[in-house]
Design an enzyme around this catalytic site. Structure first.
Site, short mmCIF file in Angstrom:
data_model
loop_
_atom_site.label_atom_id
_atom_site.label_comp_id
_atom_site.label_asym_id
_atom_site.label_seq_id
_atom_site.Cartn_x
_atom_site.Cartn_y
_atom_site.Cartn_z
N LEU A 68 0.85 -1.19 0.00
CA LEU A 68 0.00 0.00 0.00
C LEU A 68 0.89 1.24 0.00
O LEU A 68 2.11 1.13 0.16
CB LEU A 68 -0.91 -0.02 1.23
CG LEU A 68 -1.82 -1.25 1.37
CD1 LEU A 68 -2.68 -1.13 2.63
CD2 LEU A 68 -2.70 -1.45 0.15
N PRO A 69 0.32 2.43 -0.18
CA PRO A 69 1.17 3.63 -0.23
C PRO A 69 2.02 3.84 1.02
O PRO A 69 3.23 4.04 0.94
CB PRO A 69 0.17 4.76 -0.44
CG PRO A 69 -0.97 4.12 -1.17
CD PRO A 69 -1.06 2.73 -0.59
N LYS A 175 15.03 1.54 2.71
CA LYS A 175 14.28 1.92 1.50
C LYS A 175 14.10 3.44 1.44
O LYS A 175 14.26 4.07 0.38
CB LYS A 175 12.91 1.23 1.50
CG LYS A 175 11.98 1.65 0.37
CD LYS A 175 12.49 1.24 -0.99
CE LYS A 175 11.62 1.80 -2.09
NZ LYS A 175 12.13 1.50 -3.43
N LYS A 244 6.81 11.06 0.05
CA LYS A 244 6.62 10.31 1.30
C LYS A 244 7.93 9.66 1.75
O LYS A 244 8.34 9.76 2.90
CB LYS A 244 5.52 9.28 1.07
CG LYS A 244 5.26 8.27 2.15
CD LYS A 244 5.81 6.88 1.83
CE LYS A 244 5.44 6.31 0.50
NZ LYS A 244 6.00 5.00 0.19
P1 NDP Z 1 -0.06 3.07 -6.52
O1 NDP Z 1 -0.39 4.46 -6.17
O2 NDP Z 1 0.10 2.68 -7.95
O3 NDP Z 1 -1.17 2.08 -5.91
C1 NDP Z 1 -1.54 2.15 -4.55
C2 NDP Z 1 -2.33 0.92 -4.18
O4 NDP Z 1 -2.72 1.03 -2.81
C3 NDP Z 1 -3.60 0.75 -4.99
O5 NDP Z 1 -3.88 -0.61 -5.07
C4 NDP Z 1 -4.62 1.48 -4.11
O6 NDP Z 1 -5.94 1.03 -4.30
C5 NDP Z 1 -4.15 1.06 -2.74
N1 NDP Z 1 -4.54 1.98 -1.70
C6 NDP Z 1 -4.26 3.30 -1.63
N2 NDP Z 1 -4.72 3.81 -0.46
C7 NDP Z 1 -5.32 2.78 0.20
C8 NDP Z 1 -5.99 2.67 1.44
N3 NDP Z 1 -6.11 3.72 2.25
N4 NDP Z 1 -6.48 1.47 1.78
C9 NDP Z 1 -6.36 0.40 0.96
N5 NDP Z 1 -5.73 0.43 -0.23
C10 NDP Z 1 -5.22 1.63 -0.60
O7 NDP Z 1 1.22 2.70 -5.68
P2 NDP Z 1 2.43 1.71 -6.04
O8 NDP Z 1 1.89 0.37 -6.37
O9 NDP Z 1 3.33 2.40 -7.00
O10 NDP Z 1 3.20 1.68 -4.64
C11 NDP Z 1 2.83 0.84 -3.57
C12 NDP Z 1 3.97 0.87 -2.56
O11 NDP Z 1 5.15 0.37 -3.20
C13 NDP Z 1 4.31 2.29 -2.06
O12 NDP Z 1 4.70 2.25 -0.73
C14 NDP Z 1 5.47 2.69 -2.97
O13 NDP Z 1 6.27 3.70 -2.35
C15 NDP Z 1 6.17 1.35 -3.13
N6 NDP Z 1 7.02 1.22 -4.33
C16 NDP Z 1 6.56 1.58 -5.57
C17 NDP Z 1 7.39 1.46 -6.68
C18 NDP Z 1 6.97 1.84 -8.07
O14 NDP Z 1 7.82 1.84 -8.97
N7 NDP Z 1 5.70 2.12 -8.33
C19 NDP Z 1 8.78 0.97 -6.53
C20 NDP Z 1 9.12 0.55 -5.20
C21 NDP Z 1 8.28 0.70 -4.15
P3 NDP Z 1 -6.89 1.66 -5.45
O15 NDP Z 1 -6.67 0.83 -6.67
O16 NDP Z 1 -8.25 1.55 -4.88
O17 NDP Z 1 -6.47 3.10 -5.64
#
Ligand code: NDP
Length: 300
Positions: A68-69, A175, A244
């Protein structure tokens, strides 16, 4: 070794990670806040069950993975609906948080889970969406070696490298530091190219030299040629998330009461860029603010 895995959070990086778990032959259940993203996911196409709620997802799972974020989102999920998800976790379950989170919140989550007989490791990843799709992510783990060994068969389905970093929170701390460095590389490379350009050197020539010299980084070698010079800014990792992460690194540094002005600067710059460019901007778009301030564009 086949496991029963629940994966919650099918965002830009979570979706390809979950798909690998399904393809590796684990019995997989997925849950996403926006259900259409789960039903249309590659994991579902590979046979994963789509859960109706977080509690439904984790029931019967031996390993629960969240992506999650923020850590606060993980804590909120566990505690929502009268702690329905927390109550659905059976003693002996291993909880693996792949969120890029913060160590303090993770230690609190780990304590709450331990009270129910559930082990916790923080296991954030690096390598981006490209690495997630290729199954070559680096996973940095905080927690006990025994818990990591239990998680390994699941993590190996999307990881190229798994590193035990220390106790709970160590993975999240590392990280955050890595991503603060990424933020600094992106920002300082943009500033450097702007200065070179105003001194009469094209961005292409400047990058050609920097990438054969000691100023190079992943940003200069990959992000700038592929995205900044082309003007293509695919949304792979939101600037809001880099904001963040840099904020977490600066907060850890402040807690240690040392002098870390560069980490604080990374946090401040990413906060300004995020506020200026919005929630949906990609992290590399922070360059646009440097360009705006300088009154030039670093295009080919
Ligand atoms: P996204 O913004 O693409 O997706 C976020 C996900 O979390 C979605 O599935 C969203 O659901 C869900 N979500 C958001 N808020 C909530 C909540 N309050 N309750 C439940 N579900 C929630 O993020 P990423 O996939 O890019 O990133 C996820 C994590 O991985 C983060 O911590 C990020 O820093 C880390 N990360 C990301 C990388 C990247 O290249 N993208 C690389 C390395 C780490 P919904 O579909 O409903 O919006």
């Amino acid at each position: 070794m086949s496991l029963t895995v629940a994966f919650l959070g099918l965002g830009a990086i979570g979706a390809p990670m979950a798909a690998h778990l399904g393809r590796a032959g684990h019995t997989l259940t997925v849950w996403n806040r926006t259900v259409q993203r789960a039903t249309g996911s590659a994991a579902a196409a590979a046979g994963a069950r789509v859960a109706t709620s977080p509690a439904d997802a984790v029931r019967g799972a031996s390993i629960v993975i969240t992506c999650l974020p923020e850590s606060s989102d993980v804590a909120a999920l566990l505690n929502a609906d009268g702690q329905a998800m927390l109550q659905a976790l059976e003693p002996g379950v291993l909880f693996v948080d792949c969120t890029s989170g913060d160590p303090d919140t993770s230690r609190r989550i780990a304590a709450d889970l331990a009270a129910r007989g559930v082990d916790f490791i923080d296991a954030p990843v690096s390598g981006g969406v490209v690495g997630a799709e290729a199954g070559t992510l680096t996973v940095m783990v905080g927690g006990t070696a025994a818990a990591l060994d239990r998680a390994r068969p699941a993590l190996e389905s999307f990881a190229g490298k798994i590193v035990h970093c220390g106790e709970v929170g160590a993975g999240h701390a590392l990280k955050a530091v890595n991503n603060a460095l990424l933020a600094l590389h992106i920002w300082s490379t943009a500033e450097g190219l702007v200065v070179a350009m105003k001194a009469g050197v094209t961005p292409q020539v400047a990058l050609d030299v920097i990438n054969a010299s000691s100023g190079r980084s992943n940003a200069s070698m990959n992000l700038f040629p592929e995205r900044v010079l082309t003007g293509a800014f695919p949304r792979t990792f939101r600037l809001a998330l880099l904001d963040k992460d840099a904020g977490i690194a600066a907060s850890i540094a402040r807690g240690q009461k040392g002098a870390s002005p560069a980490l604080q600067l990374a946090a401040d710059l990413m906060r300004i860029a995020h506020l200026e460019l919005g929630d949906e901007a990609d992290h590399v778009e922070a360059v646009k603010l440097v360009e705006r301030w300088a009154g030039v564009e670093l295009r080919q």
